[in-house]
Design a protein around this motif. Structure first.
Motif, PDB file in Angstrom:
ATOM      1  N   ALA A 154       1.680   5.796  16.589  1.00 56.54           N
ATOM      2  CA  ALA A 154       2.597   4.772  17.349  1.00 56.54           C
ATOM      3  C   ALA A 154       1.973   4.783  18.871  1.00 56.54           C
ATOM      4  CB  ALA A 154       3.817   5.417  17.422  1.00 56.54           C
ATOM      5  N   ARG A 178      10.295  -5.815  11.623  1.00 56.99           N
ATOM      6  CA  ARG A 178      10.640  -4.752  12.275  1.00 56.99           C
ATOM      7  C   ARG A 178      11.451  -4.898  13.513  1.00 56.99           C
ATOM      8  NH1 ARG A 178       4.490  -1.955  12.127  1.00 56.99           N
ATOM      9  NH2 ARG A 178       4.289  -2.387   9.940  1.00 56.99           N
ATOM     10  N   ASN A 179      11.354  -5.968  14.303  1.00 55.88           N
ATOM     11  CA  ASN A 179      12.066  -6.053  15.425  1.00 55.88           C
ATOM     12  C   ASN A 179      13.618  -6.036  15.205  1.00 55.88           C
ATOM     13  OD1 ASN A 179       9.834  -6.198  17.113  1.00 55.88           O
ATOM     14  ND2 ASN A 179       9.843  -8.574  17.318  1.00 55.88           N
ATOM     15  N   ARG A 190      15.021  -2.698  15.817  1.00 49.21           N
ATOM     16  CA  ARG A 190      14.609  -1.839  17.187  1.00 49.21           C
ATOM     17  C   ARG A 190      15.884  -1.243  17.933  1.00 49.21           C
ATOM     18  NH1 ARG A 190       9.913  -4.842  20.146  1.00 49.21           N
ATOM     19  NH2 ARG A 190      10.078  -3.357  21.381  1.00 49.21           N
ATOM     20  N   ALA A 239      -3.731   0.699  15.206  1.00 53.94           N
ATOM     21  CA  ALA A 239      -4.503  -0.212  14.104  1.00 53.94           C
ATOM     22  C   ALA A 239      -3.837  -1.530  14.179  1.00 53.94           C
ATOM     23  CB  ALA A 239      -4.729   0.457  12.843  1.00 53.94           C
ATOM     24  N   GLU A 240      -2.706  -1.532  13.962  1.00 52.68           N
ATOM     25  CA  GLU A 240      -2.052  -2.840  13.969  1.00 52.68           C
ATOM     26  C   GLU A 240      -2.111  -3.675  15.292  1.00 52.68           C
ATOM     27  OE1 GLU A 240       1.444  -2.121  10.331  1.00 52.68           O
ATOM     28  OE2 GLU A 240       1.686  -1.536  12.678  1.00 52.68           O
ATOM     29  N   ASP A 258      -3.383   5.683  12.995  1.00 56.25           N
ATOM     30  CA  ASP A 258      -2.094   5.367  12.453  1.00 56.25           C
ATOM     31  C   ASP A 258      -0.727   5.708  13.166  1.00 56.25           C
ATOM     32  OD1 ASP A 258      -2.430   4.116  10.065  1.00 56.25           O
ATOM     33  OD2 ASP A 258      -3.026   5.713   8.928  1.00 56.25           O
ATOM     34  N   ALA A 298      11.866   0.938  21.010  1.00 60.87           N
ATOM     35  CA  ALA A 298      11.399   0.611  19.566  1.00 60.87           C
ATOM     36  C   ALA A 298      11.420   2.225  18.689  1.00 60.87           C
ATOM     37  CB  ALA A 298      10.188  -0.022  19.464  1.00 60.87           C
ATOM     38  N   ARG A 299      11.461   1.854  17.570  1.00 60.54           N
ATOM     39  CA  ARG A 299      11.267   3.265  16.847  1.00 60.54           C
ATOM     40  C   ARG A 299       9.918   3.000  16.363  1.00 60.54           C
ATOM     41  NH1 ARG A 299      15.535   3.634  11.999  1.00 60.54           N
ATOM     42  NH2 ARG A 299      15.001   1.539  11.522  1.00 60.54           N
ATOM     43  N   ALA A 300       9.298   4.384  16.249  1.00 59.31           N
ATOM     44  CA  ALA A 300       7.785   4.379  15.949  1.00 59.31           C
ATOM     45  C   ALA A 300       7.470   3.996  14.545  1.00 59.31           C
ATOM     46  CB  ALA A 300       7.432   5.874  16.055  1.00 59.31           C
ATOM     47  N   PRO A 301       6.465   3.076  14.323  1.00 62.44           N
ATOM     48  CA  PRO A 301       5.939   2.308  12.958  1.00 62.44           C
ATOM     49  C   PRO A 301       5.737   3.708  12.324  1.00 62.44           C
ATOM     50  CG  PRO A 301       4.345   1.993  14.660  1.00 62.44           C
ATOM     51  CD  PRO A 301       5.467   2.634  15.518  1.00 62.44           C
ATOM     52  N   ARG A 302       5.983   3.496  10.972  1.00 64.46           N
ATOM     53  CA  ARG A 302       5.702   4.612   9.980  1.00 64.46           C
ATOM     54  C   ARG A 302       4.187   4.460   9.463  1.00 64.46           C
ATOM     55  NH1 ARG A 302      11.165   4.203   6.087  1.00 64.46           N
ATOM     56  NH2 ARG A 302      12.481   4.895   7.705  1.00 64.46           N
ATOM     57  N   ARG A 303       3.593   3.262   9.292  1.00 67.32           N
ATOM     58  CA  ARG A 303       2.454   3.259   8.628  1.00 67.32           C
ATOM     59  C   ARG A 303       1.720   1.829   9.144  1.00 67.32           C
ATOM     60  NH1 ARG A 303       2.074   0.090   4.040  1.00 67.32           N
ATOM     61  NH2 ARG A 303       4.229  -0.660   3.276  1.00 67.32           N
ATOM     62  N   THR A 304       0.392   1.951   8.775  1.00 68.80           N
ATOM     63  CA  THR A 304      -0.301   0.747   9.400  1.00 68.80           C
ATOM     64  C   THR A 304      -0.360  -0.166   8.046  1.00 68.80           C
ATOM     65  OG1 THR A 304      -1.871   1.995  10.656  1.00 68.80           O
ATOM     66  CG2 THR A 304      -2.925  -0.204   9.762  1.00 68.80           C
ATOM     67  N   MET A 349       6.154  -8.472  12.229  1.00 70.39           N
ATOM     68  CA  MET A 349       6.882  -8.106  13.512  1.00 70.39           C
ATOM     69  C   MET A 349       8.491  -8.333  13.640  1.00 70.39           C
ATOM     70  SD  MET A 349       3.691  -8.723  16.037  1.00 70.39           S
ATOM     71  CE  MET A 349       4.491  -8.317  17.366  1.00 70.39           C
ATOM     72  N   PRO A 395       5.158  -1.770  20.880  1.00 68.03           N
ATOM     73  CA  PRO A 395       5.644  -0.372  20.276  1.00 68.03           C
ATOM     74  C   PRO A 395       5.946  -0.490  18.693  1.00 68.03           C
ATOM     75  CG  PRO A 395       7.379  -1.554  21.541  1.00 68.03           C
ATOM     76  CD  PRO A 395       6.112  -2.375  21.777  1.00 68.03           C
ATOM     77  N   THR A 396       6.170  -1.466  18.188  1.00 62.35           N
ATOM     78  CA  THR A 396       6.655  -1.568  16.723  1.00 62.35           C
ATOM     79  C   THR A 396       5.536  -1.510  15.767  1.00 62.35           C
ATOM     80  OG1 THR A 396       6.743  -3.918  16.936  1.00 62.35           O
ATOM     81  CG2 THR A 396       8.984  -2.600  17.274  1.00 62.35           C
ATOM     82  N   LEU A 397       4.030  -1.599  16.324  1.00 64.43           N
ATOM     83  CA  LEU A 397       2.962  -1.659  15.760  1.00 64.43           C
ATOM     84  C   LEU A 397       2.324  -0.320  15.980  1.00 64.43           C
ATOM     85  CD1 LEU A 397       1.748  -5.203  16.340  1.00 64.43           C
ATOM     86  CD2 LEU A 397       3.259  -4.471  14.553  1.00 64.43           C
ATOM     87  N   THR A 398       1.500   0.035  14.689  1.00 58.87           N
ATOM     88  CA  THR A 398       0.714   1.251  14.983  1.00 58.87           C
ATOM     89  C   THR A 398      -0.524   0.726  15.672  1.00 58.87           C
ATOM     90  OG1 THR A 398      -0.748   0.668  12.893  1.00 58.87           O
ATOM     91  CG2 THR A 398       1.193   2.240  12.570  1.00 58.87           C
TER      92      THR A 398
END
Lengths: 774, 232
Positions: B148, A412-413, A416, B110-111, B146, A391-397, A409, B105-108
């Motif tokens: 990963a 985002r998936n 991936r 906090a998420e 924030d 998975a690519r790292a998420p950019r922000r919360t 999700m 892994p696709t969530l921070t």
């Protein structure tokens, strides 16, 4: 059994369902490519063989006098290997649909028929006096069967003819394109109908290998020889040797098949690559086990390559079966369209290596890099990596996504696995582009048909058996309630432009100066006006590419030079094209007319009124048709076009959907651990389902965008080809947004449907098992 | 043995049994398990590999269902719930910590912590991030929210997993060898974290292989051959 064989079996059996899906996907890819390319080769070969089997004429001379007497003279001309008298004349026949044109072909002795022959198919052969054998494709145009009788009528008389059999003439333009019923009769029958029993055409065969110019020289020499013996040669026709009269239609049909074949190949490559790469990536855990057991990278790679080769071979076997069935279906459709019989339904030999390449070479090429990379992963890394999806790292919360965390999700998936996303998108996008293109082309056709008939204001057009004086019917027409009656002159002539002959048998129409029914949609220039002097408007099929506004031309049977003032789009004129002239040709009688166009109180009323008007005339109606009939005939073409395109598009769409099913099923398999975690964190089944379906919808959305982009190009290509097939000129570029919306709707439904099984699998997955496999 | 419960009993197993079908007939993963856990108790489950520790934990968390007997958590008979009811019940009353952090892994970070809040929907949307921040602060990761998951160390990831388990303020934290994949220092930190939770009234049921935790644990339940051998 060796350890490696056992491992290969293990790879294949570890998930039998996925192995079957891979086999099915490879089979579909191979089948789609094989069917399209196979039918291309079958159709191409059949066209050549069928046409050659008729022993077509290399030149045809139209004479005044008895052509039988000219045979011996012609055979003495150098280069002529055979000469045969024949006659082709159009009369009319009564049928349940009204009067229809009936083209009659006669030769002196059908038993010795040698040039441009037809083949007896059923019933009696050859036709005796008072009998007719119909060309089989004519049955599409008229409701007649063997054993029935038809009435054939000419200005000189009429006769009741018994339909005694059917024949097949594969060298003739199919009846649905010309709208003509074709029959074979004896010279005696022609005499009975009142057109005279003489055969007035001489068909020539020349030595094999001569080109058109040589044949033309031989035809001219023959014409000179006949003239020297007292015959008058009125027309010489020299076709391109070996080229079927409908070669343009057939060639473009083949071109379309080629274009779709390439597209199908791309889609199949993308699908197969998606499958193979996903399968290898999924096997990281097993690779770790093998390497722990002492396997070298090469040994690991060989296990997977062998397993893949086994899957590909199975896919190839099933795919070839599907391709043969598809070849049969597509070819049969084309043969019905072209009035041909297959000499063989077996594709050319080279189609099979191409299929093998799709099934074997493409997967092995696609698998090469991932297998090489994975087989070199250190053991420890393999174990840790397991089968989880990268998975690519998420950019922000994102706090409390508006549509819910599962939807977020899912979105985002979709990103991936960029490689898989691209391959799935290509497979699906190609299918979408094909469907959108098919619908756009249908819309283009629909639009120009509507434009053409909106521009023409008439109820009924009738061709007369002989000329009548202009204005002679005005009084009776007014009494019968016909609001408008236009007198037209017509002829058939070759057209010679600045660069030589551009039209062989174009229709020349001379409408009245104040005509309201001759205004076809303008492509260039202007319409004719009352003060024009030797001006012409030509149909696009004649203009493209030889003529343009401002050019001059000459018309057979007329000494004047005419200036092209406009180019119009006309479907109903067929491929030969039409020339509208500002005044009658010198060969036409300006005070008489051979075609009437009437407007009254509706089509049926106008037709009935015209029949009554004609009762008081010396001439009779040879053929009459309503504007709706003419439009219907063009609409029938639409069904053929869209039918063919949609059949191919749906095949490509199926390839794309399989790619999507595979991608979603792989995605779920890769994320079993995450799904288990979600459920352990309180996610209900619907949240899991929603996540998977949203992922599928995102993939479909991207594929649709790619499909729309590809369709903008493909639409231009296909609309040009289809226009060339049926009208002799490209269709105007038409983009039909409702078709895009429909495609989007179908794709969305398909995405939901294709993801629902993996989604429910994911939702029903026991947490314990899901986490155990994470 | 007869189970005795009070109104506040968090976990009550009454003769719970889980059998698995095998080619040689059914095999008991756990049999006749009777057990209660009260609020604020830190209960350790120990035993040899394959003794039935994880099966016991799976029954308590609703990850698995008993073949017979009764499992009640937070006053609710788990055996009567369907899958979706079970998921919702779990989200509300049980937080689970696994041996591996199992972060998405696709969530921070906090998420990941907000995930149970989003699924349950009991906490207002605008309060979820603040709650997640508080939880992460309580496990010492206030400055990582924030990031990963992949950017965190194994110990940090496991602390995020603990914070996630606490997201909806459950009555019970069920932990399956939560320190099994961590170094001793980080493991001690996680254990202390779980111990601290019990001070707030949260019950903790932890499967472990580790010995010498008696100072931290209120009770140790020993499983042998699928049966509770001792509970002291």
């Amino acid at each position: 059994m060796t350890a490696r064989t056992a491992l290969v079996k293990g790879v294949l059996r570890s998930n039998a369902g996925r192995t079957r899906l891979m086999i099915a996907a490879i089979a579909v890819g191979v089948g789609a490519v094989g069917a399209i390319l196979g039918s291309h080769t079958v159709i191409e070969r059949t066209i050549e063989d069928s046409y050659a089997s008729t022993q077509p004429a290399d030149a045809t001379l139209t004479l005044t006098g008895d052509a039988v007497a000219a045979e011996a003279i012609a055979r003495d001309v150098t280069g002529v290997t055979q000469a045969e008298a024949r006659r082709e004349v159009t009369v009319r026949m009564a049928s349940a649909e009204g009067w229809q044109p009936l083209t009659l072909i006669a030769v002196a002795d059908f038993a010795a028929w040698d040039i441009g022959i037809a083949f007896a198919e059923s019933g009696n052969w050859p036709p005796q006096d008072g009998e007719i054998v119909l060309e089989r494709a004519s049955l599409q145009e008229v409701d007649v069967a063997v054993g029935d009788s038809i009435t054939a009528q000419s200005p000189g008389g009429e006769a009741e003819l018994s339909v005694v059999g059917l024949a097949h003439d594969p060298g003739r333009t199919p009846a649905w394109m010309t709208g003509q019923v074709i029959g074979l009769v004896s010279p005696g029958t022609l005499a009975d109908i009142g057109v005279g029993g003489n055969l007035t055409a001489l068909a020539l065969r020349t030595a094999p290998g001569f080109d058109r110019d040589t044949n033309s020289d031989i035809a001219d020499a023959t014409a000179s020889a006949l003239t020297a013996e007292g015959f008058t040669v009125t027309h010489v026709a020299v076709p391109e040797p070996g080229e079927h009269p409908a070669a343009g239609v057939m060639g473009t049909l083949l071109y379309l098949l080629q274009a779709f074949g390439v597209v199908a190949f791309v889609a199949a490559v993308a699908l197969v690559s998606t499958l193979v790469v996903a399968e290898v990536k999924r096997s990281t855990g097993m690779i770790a086990v093998m390497k722990t057991g002492g396997a070298t990278s090469g040994q690991v790679a060989r296990v997977y390559v062998t397993a893949l080769a086994a899957v590909a071979t199975a896919g190839l076997v099933f795919g070839i079966g599907g391709a043969m069935a598809g070849t049969w279906a597509l070819s049969s459709f084309a043969f019905t369209l072209l009035n041909l019989d297959a000499t063989s339904m077996l594709a050319a030999w080279w189609v099979f290596p191409v299929q093998a390449a799709v099934a074997l070479v493409v997967p092995l090429a696609a698998v090469g890099l991932p297998v090489r990379r994975l087989s070199r992963i250190p053991v420890r890394e393999s174990i840790v990596t397991g089968s989880t999806a990268p998975a690519r790292a998420p950019r922000r919360t994102v706090v409390g996504p508006r549509w819910g965390r599962a939807v977020s999700m899912g979105g985002r998936n979709a990103w991936r696995q960029p490689g898989r996303l691209v391959l799935t998108g290509v497979s699906l996008g190609v299918g979408a582009a094909a469907v959108i293109t098919a619908l756009n082309t249908g819309a283009a056709w629909d639009r120009i048909v509507a434009d053409e008939f909106r521009a023409q204001d008439f109820d009924v057009q009738a061709r007369l058996t002989e000329p009548i004086p202009r204005e002679s019917l005005d009084a009776s027409a007014a009494r019968e309630g016909l609001a408008r009656l236009e007198y037209w002159n017509t002829a058939v002539a070759t057209v010679t432009g600045p660069d030589g002959q551009v039209g062989d048998v174009a229709a020349v129409l001379s409408p009245p100066a104040d005509s309201t029914s001759a205004t076809f949609p303008l492509v260039d220039g202007r319409q004719l006006s009352a003060d024009d002097d030797h001006a012409v408007v030509v149909s696009q099929s004649l203009a493209d590419p030889e003529l343009s506004v401002g050019d001059t031309l000459t018309l057979e049977g007329d000494d004047a030079t005419w200036t092209v003032v406009g180019v119009v789009r006309q479907l109903s004129g067929g491929l030969d094209g039409t020339v509208w002239v500002s005044e009658p040709l010198s060969s036409m009688n300006p005070s008489s007319a051979t075609v009437l166009r009437v407007t009254g109180e509706g089509e049926d009323a106008s037709l009935a009124a015209l029949e009554r008007v004609m009762e008081g005339s010396d001439a009779s109606i040879e053929i009459a048709g309503t504007a709706t009939d003419a439009k219907q005939s063009l609409d029938d073409h639409l069904y053929i076009i869209t039918g063919l395109l949609l059949v191919m598009s749906i095949g490509l769409g199926a390839v794309g959907l399989l790619a999507l099913v595979e991608a979603m099923s792989t995605a779920v398999a890769e994320r079993r651990g995450e799904i288990g975690l979600m459920k352990s964190a309180g996610a209900q089944s619907r949240a899991v389902i929603r996540m998977v379906v949203i992922e599928a919808l995102v993939v479909v959305g991207l594929a649709l965008l790619a499909g729309v982009a590809l369709a903008t190009v493909l639409t231009g290509v296909v609309e040009s080809a289809v226009g060339a097939i049926f009208t002799g000129a490209a269709l105007p570029y038409t983009w039909w947004w409702p078709g895009v919306a429909l495609t989007a709707l179908v794709m969305t439904a398909a995405a939901a449907a294709s993801s629902i099984v993996p989604a429910y699998e994911a939702a029903d997955m026991p947490i314990r098992e899901a986490l155990a496999q994470a | 043995m007869t189970v005795t419960t009070t109104d506040t009993t968090v976990v009550a197993l009454d003769g719970a049994e889980r059998r698995y079908p095998t080619p040689d007939g059914s095999l008991a993963g756990i049999a006749d398990a009777t057990l209660t856990i009260e609020p604020g108790q830190f209960v350790g489950v120990v035993g040899a590999s394959g003794s039935g520790k994880s099966t016991l934990l799976n029954l308590v968390t609703g990850i698995d269902r008993p073949t017979s007997g009764r499992v009640s958590v937070a006053g609710r008979d788990v055996t009567s719930l369907d899958e979706d009811e079970l998921a919702r019940w779990r989200g509300e009353h049980v937080g689970v910590v696994f041996q591996f952090p199992q972060l998405i892994p696709t969530l921070t970070v906090a998420e990941n912590v907000m995930l149970p809040m989003d699924f349950l929907g009991a906490i207002p949307r605008q309060d979820r991030l603040a709650n997640a921040r508080d939880l992460l602060a309580s496990v010492g990761l206030a400055d990582q929210i924030d990031k990963a998951p992949g950017a965190l160390s194994g110990g940090q990831q496991q602390r995020v997993a603990v914070a996630r388990a606490l997201a909806n303020r459950p009555a019970l934290i069920a932990a399956d060898e939560p320190t099994g994949n961590l170094d001793s220092h980080t493991g001690e930190m996680i254990l202390q974290l779980l111990k601290d939770l019990t001070d707030t009234g949260t019950a903790v049921l932890m499967v472990t292989h580790e010995r010498g935790l008696s100072a931290l644990l209120d009770r140790v339940v020993t499983i042998a051959d699928g049966r509770i051998a001792s509970d002291a």
